[in-house]
Enzyme design. Structure first.
Site, PDB file in Angstrom:
ATOM      1  N   GLY B  74     -34.894  22.948   6.511  1.00 28.26           N
ATOM      2  CA  GLY B  74     -33.582  22.309   6.448  1.00 28.26           C
ATOM      3  C   GLY B  74     -32.448  23.280   6.191  1.00 28.26           C
ATOM      4  N   CYS B 133     -27.872  23.335  14.664  1.00 33.34           N
ATOM      5  CA  CYS B 133     -27.216  22.412  13.743  1.00 33.34           C
ATOM      6  C   CYS B 133     -26.685  21.183  14.497  1.00 33.34           C
ATOM      7  CB  CYS B 133     -26.052  23.144  13.111  1.00 33.34           C
ATOM      8  SG  CYS B 133     -25.737  22.626  11.462  1.00 33.34           S
TER       9      CYS B 133
END
Ligand SMILES: Cc1cc2nc3c(=O)[nH]c(=O)nc-3n(C[C@H](O)[C@H](O)[C@H](O)COP(=O)(O)OP(=O)(O)OC[C@H]3O[C@@H](n4cnc5c(N)ncnc54)[C@H](O)[C@@H]3O)c2cc1C
Ligand SMILES: Cc1cc2nc3c(=O)[nH]c(=O)nc-3n(C[C@H](O)[C@H](O)[C@H](O)COP(=O)(O)O)c2cc1C
Ligand code: FES
Lengths: 281, 314
Positions: B74, B133
Site C-alpha cells: 500500500g 496510484c
C-alpha cells in the site's frame, strides 16, 4: 509442500489458552502442529500470527514441545487485544518460523537477562539449554511489578539459578537485573565460557551490551530486538532495516550478537514506524 | 572477462542489475548495503506527498509453489520531506534512482522540485514515476492506465526535472504500447516494465482473503513470461533508441539474458532477494553467469540486446 516452514498461513484452532496475569492482559495460546509438519524452531525465532481480516503481528515462540507450539502475548494495541478475547477452538493463522534465533552450546555458562515481556523467547531458550544439558543456567528476570514476572512460578522450579527483580520491590529484589549481571561478571574469573542472552526493552539491552563491552565479551552476547515494527519477515520490504549497517530485524535478526549491535547506531536509539519514518526510542 | 558496463541514456552503470523499487528501499542503509553488494544501481521505495503507513498485514507473502510473492504494502512511505533526510545519507558512490508516485502531475512536480532544491551531494540519477496510484478525480482508475494522464504527468515531470525521467509500467492494461508511447512523447527516457500483476489469495480454512487489503500484486518467478512479453512488445514498437529496464520474475542469470534478448537495456529485480543468505554472493552469481554467457557467445551486452527479434523475423 514445505514441511519445515509455513509461508502461507496455516490456520489452526487454539488448543489451549491461559492468562498469565490476573488483569488478563497477557495470554499464552497453544496450537497443535499437525504430524505431517516437521518444524525445527530455534529459540528467538518468531511467527507472524494472523487474525483474519484484522492484522498479523510478529510473536516469539514461548515454547515448542511435542508438537505443541506456544505463544505468549501481551495486550499492547488493537490486534494483541483481540487475541486476549480468543476462546479454545478459535482459528489462528501462523506463518513462520522467521528470523535468526539464539545459538546455544552445552559447554557454556548461560546468563539470561529478561525484562518484562522479554522473558517470552527466553523461556523457550531455557528449555532448549536444559535439553542440551548446558553446564550452568542463570536467569536474571526483571519486571515493573510482581504480576509481570511472567512464568516466574514455572521457572523457579527448574534446574536453573534464578534471581528476580521488580522496579517497585513487590517481588524479589527492588531494582534491575542488570545490576546483578554486573556483579556476576565482576565475580567470575573465567569469562571465556560465558554466554549472555537478553530480551526486553532496548534500553536494558543496551546496558547489557555496555556491561559486556567493559568486560570485553561483546561477541559472547546475543540479544533479541523483539520490539520493532515488522511487515514481511523475508528481509525484502525494507521496513525494519537498522542504520547504519543495514541489517534487517525480521530476517538478519531479531537476535544479534553484541559485536554486531555495537556497530548498529539505531540500537537503543531509534526505531522505524510502519511508514518508514524514524522515531526516538 | 567482458565488461558489463552499460548506458541507460546518459546514465552509466557498472552492470545492468538494478534493485527494483520497493525492495530494501526504505532506508539509506539498506540501499547502501545493496549497492555495496554489487548492483549496478538501486531504486528507492516509491515516495509520495504524504506519509502513509500502508495496509495492515499480512501484506507480503511468499507462495512456495510458484516461487512468487504477493504483496499489498500500500505504498507505505514517510512522505517526500522526511525521505529527503534519508537521501542525504546515501553513500556518495551509490548510483540510485528515486521512485516517486502521485495522483496528479502537480504532485510529481512538487516532489521533483523539492528533491532538487535540497542540493544533495549525491542526487538521484533519475526519477522513476510509479504510475500505479489511483487518479485524483477520474473515479479511482490507476493513473498508469490512461495515455492522456500519463502524457500530462510525464510532460509535467520532464519540464521541471534536471535529470532523466523514467516511467514504470503496470502490466494490468490491455495495451502497454499506448502507455509507453504517451510516456515517450512526454519526454521519458527510460521505461521500466513491469510492475506487479493483479492477484489475490483466499484461505480455504477461514474462507477469507489472506491479504489484509484483499487484493494485491504478484511478483517473482510466475510473472517472468509476462515481463518478457512486455519488453518484447516495447522493443518491437519503440526500437532500440528507447532504454528499457526489464523487470519481473528474475530468478537467475538466464532470466537476465532472456530479458536482454527480448530488448532490455538493463534489468530490475527484487523478489529473488527474499530470505537472502548473502547479498554479495547472490549478485555475484548473476554477474558471473552473464559474463560467462557473453564470453561463450563472444558478444557484448549491447550486441545481444533484442536479438530474439532478429531470430523471430527469419
Ligand atoms: C521479533 C518480534 C517478536 C515479538 N514477540 C512478541 C511476543 O512474544 N509477545 C508479545 O506480546 N509481543 C511480541 N512482539 C511485539 C508485538 O509484535 C507487538 O506488540 C504487536 O505487534 C502489537 O500489535 P497491536 O496491533 O496489538 O498494536 P498496535 O496498536 O498496532 O501498535 C502498538 C505498538 O505495537 C508495535 N507494533 C505494531 N505492529 C507491529 C508489527 N507488525 N511488528 C512489530 N511491532 C508492532 C508498535 O510499536 C506500535 O506502536 C514481538 C515483536 C517482534 C518484532
Ligand atoms: C514487497 C514489494 C514492494 C514493492 N513496492 C513497490 C514500490 O513501492 N514501487 C514500485 O514501483 N514497485 C514496487 N514493487 C514492484 C517491484 O518494483 C517490481 O516491479 C516487481 O516486484 C517485479 O519484479 P520482481 O519479480 O523481481 O520482484 C514492489 C514489489 C514487492 C514485492
Ligand atoms: S519487515 Fe520487511 S524487511 Fe523486515
Amino acid at each position: 509442500m514445505n514441511t519445515h516452514k509455513f509461508d502461507l498461513p496455516l490456520v489452526l484452532p487454539v488448543a489451549f489458552l491461559k492468562f498469565e496475569t490476573k488483569t488478563q492482559a497477557t495470554i499464552t495460546l497453544e496450537v497443535v502442529i499437525p504430524k505431517q509438519y516437521s518444524l525445527s524452531i530455534q529459540p528467538g525465532q518468531y511467527f507472524m500470527l494472523w487474525l483474519p481480516q484484522i492484522d498479523e503481528i510478529p510473536i516469539s515462540v514461548s515454547n515448542f514441545e511435542k508438537n505443541r507450539l506456544a505463544f505468549t502475548i501481551c495486550s499492547k494495541g488493537y490486534t494483541s487485544k483481540q487475541m486476549m478475547t480468543m476462546q479454545k477452538g478459535d482459528l489462528l493463522g501462523l506463518r513462520g518460523p522467521f528470523g535468526k534465533g539464539f545459538e546455544i552450546h552445552p559447554e557454556n555458562v548461560a546468563i539470561i537477562v529478561a525484562g518484562g515481556m522479554g522473558i517470552t523467547p527466553l523461556r523457550y531458550l531455557i528449555y532448549n539449554l536444559l535439553k542440551i544439558k548446558t553446564k550452568q543456567i542463570i536467569l536474571l528476570q526483571g519486571a515493573k511489578t510482581a504480576s509481570e514476572l511472567y512464568f516466574q512460578e514455572e521457572l523457579k522450579y527448574l534446574d536453573i539459578k534464578t534471581f528476580f527483580y521488580t522496579d517497585d520491590g513487590s517481588y524479589g529484589q527492588k531494582g534491575f537485573p542488570t545490576q546483578k549481571l554486573l556483579a556476576l561478571l565482576n565475580n567470575t574469573q573465567n569469562h571465556n565460557e560465558l554466554a549472555l542472552y537478553g530480551c526486553g526493552p532496548e534500553i536494558m539491552l543496551k546496558q547489557i551490551l555496555e556491561i559486556a563491552k567493559t568486560n570485553h565479551i561483546q561477541h559472547q552476547v546475543q540479544l533479541s530486538l523483539a520490539d520493532r515494527y515488522i511487515r514481511c519477515g523475508y528481509g525484502i520490504c525494507g521496513s525494519c532495516y537498522l542504520d547504519d549497517i543495514g541489517l534487517s530485524v525480521c530476517h538478519d535478526g531479531p537476535v544479534f550478537r553484541g559485536d554486531i549491535l555495537e556497530q548498529i547506531k539505531d540500537f537503543g536509539n531509534f526505531g522505524r514506524k510502519a511508514d518508514g519514518s524514524k522515531y526516538k526510542l | 572477462m567482458s565488461s558489463l558496463k552499460i548506458a541507460i541514456g546518459s546514465i552509466l552503470l557498472r552492470n545492468p542489475l538494478i534493485l527494483t523499487a520497493g525492495i530494501l528501499g526504505t532506508t539509506f542503509s539498506s540501499l547502501n548495503r545493496c549497492y555495496a553488494a554489487g548492483f549496478g544501481a538501486v531504486t528507492t521505495k516509491s515516495i509520495g506527498i504524504e506519509p502513509r503507513e500502508g495496509y495492515a498485514n499480512p501484506s507480503v507473502i511468499y507462495i512456495p509453489e510458484i516461487d512468487s510473492i504477493i504483496n499489498a504494502v500500500g505504498l507505505a512511505n514517510p512522505g517526500y520531506i522526511t525521505y529527503g533526510q534519508e537521501l542525504k545519507k546515501i553513500d556518495s558512490e551509490v548510483k540510485y534512482i528515486m521512485s516517486i508516485f502521485g495522483s496528479t502531475p502537480d504532485e510529481f512536480q512538487l516532489i521533483i522540485k523539492y528533491i532538487q532544491s535540497r542540493n544533495l551531494v549525491n542526487p538521484p540519477k533519475a526519477f522513476e514515476l510509479n504510475l500505479s496510484c489511483p487518479h485524483a478525480t477520474k473515479g479511482g482508475i490507476s493513473v498508469g492506465t490512461d495515455p492522456e494522464i500519463v502524457y500530462e504527468i510525464v510532460k509535467g515531470a520532464t519540464s521541471v526535472s534536471r535529470i532523466p525521467i523514467w516511467i514504470k509500467l503496470t502490466p494490468n492494461i490491455t495495451d502497454i504500447k499506448s502507455i509507453a508511447d504517451a510516456g515517450v512523447r512526454g519526454g521519458a527516457t527510460g521505461i521500466v516494465a513491469i510492475n506487479t500483476v493483479k492477484a489475490m489469495l483466499i484461505d480455504i480454512t477461514t474462507k477469507k482473503p489472506i491479504l489484509a487489503n484483499i487484493r494485491g500484486g504478484l511478483s517473482g518467478r510466475a510473472i517472468k513470461p509476462i515481463g518478457i512479453h512486455a519488453i518484447y512488445d516495447l522493443y518491437e514498437y519503440l526500437g532500440a533508441k528507447t532504454p528499457l529496464i526489464g523487470t519481473g520474475g528474475i530468478w537467475n542469470w538466464q532470466d537476465i539474458i532472456e530479458y536482454i534478448l527480448a530488448g532490455a537495456t538493463a534489468v530490475g529485480m527484487g523478489s529473488l532477494l527474499f530470505n537472502y543468505n548473502n547479498l554479495e554472493l547472490s549478485v555475484n552469481k548473476l554477474i558471473t553467469g552473464i559474463k560467462k554467457y557473453l564470453e561463450t557467445q563472444d558478444m557484448s551486452i549491447s550486441e545481444i540486446r533484442g536479438l530474439a527479434h532478429e531470430h523471430a523475423q527469419i
